[in-house]
Motif scaffolding. Structure first.
Motif, PDB file in Angstrom:
ATOM      1  N   ARG A   1       0.824  -1.213   0.000  1.00 12.65           N
ATOM      2  CA  ARG A   1       0.000   0.000   0.000  1.00 12.65           C
ATOM      3  C   ARG A   1       0.856   1.259   0.000  1.00 12.65           C
ATOM      4  NH1 ARG A   1      -2.793  -0.788   5.213  1.00 12.65           N
ATOM      5  NH2 ARG A   1      -3.637   1.305   4.851  1.00 12.65           N
ATOM      6  N   VAL A   2       2.085   1.130   0.480  1.00 13.48           N
ATOM      7  CA  VAL A   2       3.010   2.265   0.473  1.00 13.48           C
ATOM      8  C   VAL A   2       3.755   2.361  -0.851  1.00 13.48           C
ATOM      9  CG1 VAL A   2       5.089   3.238   1.531  1.00 13.48           C
ATOM     10  CG2 VAL A   2       3.340   2.184   2.977  1.00 13.48           C
ATOM     11  N   ILE A   3       4.264   1.224  -1.313  1.00 14.46           N
ATOM     12  CA  ILE A   3       5.218   1.223  -2.421  1.00 14.46           C
ATOM     13  C   ILE A   3       4.562   1.227  -3.798  1.00 14.46           C
ATOM     14  CG2 ILE A   3       7.120  -0.060  -3.467  1.00 14.46           C
ATOM     15  CD1 ILE A   3       7.797  -1.136  -0.678  1.00 14.46           C
ATOM     16  N   LEU A   4       3.547   0.406  -4.003  1.00 12.43           N
ATOM     17  CA  LEU A   4       2.993   0.238  -5.350  1.00 12.43           C
ATOM     18  C   LEU A   4       2.445   1.531  -5.960  1.00 12.43           C
ATOM     19  CD1 LEU A   4       1.302  -3.277  -5.075  1.00 12.43           C
ATOM     20  CD2 LEU A   4       3.515  -2.662  -6.087  1.00 12.43           C
ATOM     21  N   PRO A   5       1.771   2.398  -5.183  1.00 16.10           N
ATOM     22  CA  PRO A   5       1.288   3.649  -5.787  1.00 16.10           C
ATOM     23  C   PRO A   5       2.407   4.547  -6.313  1.00 16.10           C
ATOM     24  CG  PRO A   5       0.131   3.212  -3.738  1.00 16.10           C
ATOM     25  CD  PRO A   5       1.265   2.239  -3.808  1.00 16.10           C
ATOM     26  N   LEU A   6       3.639   4.315  -5.844  1.00 21.62           N
ATOM     27  CA  LEU A   6       4.762   5.157  -6.267  1.00 21.62           C
ATOM     28  C   LEU A   6       5.317   4.753  -7.629  1.00 21.62           C
ATOM     29  CD1 LEU A   6       6.745   5.194  -2.888  1.00 21.62           C
ATOM     30  CD2 LEU A   6       5.256   7.010  -3.767  1.00 21.62           C
ATOM     31  N   LYS A   7       4.942   3.576  -8.098  1.00 21.42           N
ATOM     32  CA  LYS A   7       5.572   3.043  -9.307  1.00 21.42           C
ATOM     33  C   LYS A   7       5.407   3.979 -10.500  1.00 21.42           C
ATOM     34  CE  LYS A   7       6.254  -1.309 -11.739  1.00 21.42           C
ATOM     35  NZ  LYS A   7       5.882  -2.744 -11.804  1.00 21.42           N
ATOM     36  N   LYS A   8       4.234   4.583 -10.625  1.00 19.85           N
ATOM     37  CA  LYS A   8       3.994   5.505 -11.736  1.00 19.85           C
ATOM     38  C   LYS A   8       4.156   6.963 -11.319  1.00 19.85           C
ATOM     39  CE  LYS A   8       0.891   2.548 -14.437  1.00 19.85           C
ATOM     40  NZ  LYS A   8      -0.466   2.430 -15.052  1.00 19.85           N
ATOM     41  N   SER A   9       3.714   7.276 -10.104  1.00 25.73           N
ATOM     42  CA  SER A   9       3.729   8.682  -9.686  1.00 25.73           C
ATOM     43  C   SER A   9       5.117   9.175  -9.300  1.00 25.73           C
ATOM     44  CB  SER A   9       2.769   8.889  -8.510  1.00 25.73           C
ATOM     45  OG  SER A   9       3.187   8.127  -7.384  1.00 25.73           O
ATOM     46  N   ARG A  10       5.909   8.298  -8.654  1.00 27.08           N
ATOM     47  CA  ARG A  10       7.252   8.693  -8.208  1.00 27.08           C
ATOM     48  C   ARG A  10       8.195   7.505  -8.371  1.00 27.08           C
ATOM     49  NH1 ARG A  10       7.023  10.408  -2.303  1.00 27.08           N
ATOM     50  NH2 ARG A  10       9.180  11.001  -2.740  1.00 27.08           N
ATOM     51  N   PRO A  11       8.602   7.226  -9.595  1.00 27.14           N
ATOM     52  CA  PRO A  11       9.417   6.026  -9.854  1.00 27.14           C
ATOM     53  C   PRO A  11      10.730   5.990  -9.078  1.00 27.14           C
ATOM     54  CG  PRO A  11       9.325   7.470 -11.783  1.00 27.14           C
ATOM     55  CD  PRO A  11       8.292   7.959 -10.832  1.00 27.14           C
TER      56      PRO A  11
END
Length: 250
Positions: free
Chosen positions: A59-69
């Protein structure tokens, strides 16, 4: 060997952590009928908490994959380092139960694996609790918990540093060649002690290294961020209890 459930092992840690671990992985109410069954119960709880930890981290890491690689890559690298450190820390805690620092002998018994499973439970629970708080928007979840962690962290640091010194002394007087190397219970050689000590060094250096990496991901880290996070990791490390140990022993 006395084996305690996680709920009892966490009595010295903040209630919020205990509550999180109990909520995501309720302890079994069944009474184990043997050491084998008890070990399986401990292993299942450790695995449950590992999955809960990974779910919270997702829940912390996966949303960052596109928004903040870049942040995604940093978090992934940090967690890989954390997983390696946790595995080594818990393996070291287990081995400490079976290596007599007075005689330099390593033994084996039916209780082997209990300490490692319980150690993994504590670390999975702590990391999952931290990630869950972060996912809910709490960027400094350690602040209210730090007072409760300082004492256990200081005690763990002292105990493990003292243990490392005793290991060094035992290794220095170990025989050059292994005696009956095929036996599970035997006197360790200097070659045996070398990787043992190297792992111990990595385990004791790990909390500060992980804390430094974690604090770079905190938007506005406090001046004592590294100290607080390192304390939170040391606080999950119970003091080693090697066989044959005595106050002021070699």
């Amino acid at each position: 060997m006395l084996v305690l459930p996680l709920a009892l092992l966490l009595t010295a840690t903040p209630p919020a952590l205990d509550s999180w671990a109990t909520r995501v992985c309720p302890p079994s109410k069944a009474e184990p009928e043997s050491n084998v069954e008890m070990k399986l119960m401990e292993q299942r709880r450790a695995e449950c908490l590992r999955k809960a930890m990974n779910k919270a981290l997702g829940r912390v890491i996966l949303p960052l994959k596109k928004s903040r690689p870049d942040a995604f890559t940093q978090w992934m690298a940090l967690q890989a380092d954390y997983d390696r450190w946790m595995a080594e820390a818990c393996a070291a805690a287990e081995e400490a139960n079976w290596v007599d620092l007075t005689t330099g002998e390593r033994s084996m018994g039916t209780g082997y694996g209990f300490t490692e499973s319980q150690c993994l439970q504590r670390h999975h629970a702590w990391r999952g609790f931290y990630a869950d708080a972060w996912a809910r928007g709490e960027r400094n979840p350690l602040a209210p918990l730090s007072p409760a962690l300082e004492g256990p962290a200081a005690e763990a640091r002292h105990a493990w540093n003292a243990y490392r010194e005793r290991v060094r002394q035992t290794a220095a007087r170990a025989p050059t060649q292994a005696v009956d190397p095929a036996r599970p219970s035997r006197k360790l050689s200097r070659n045996d002690w070398k990787p043992y000590l190297e792992r111990l060094e990595r385990v004791l250096a790990g909390p500060e290294l992980l804390a430094t990496h974690q604090c770079t991901l905190v938007p506005t880290p406090s001046p004592d961020c590294v100290q607080r996070f390192a304390d939170s990791l040391f606080a999950q490390m119970e003091a080693p209890q090697p066989p044959g140990s005595s106050e002021g022993g070699p």
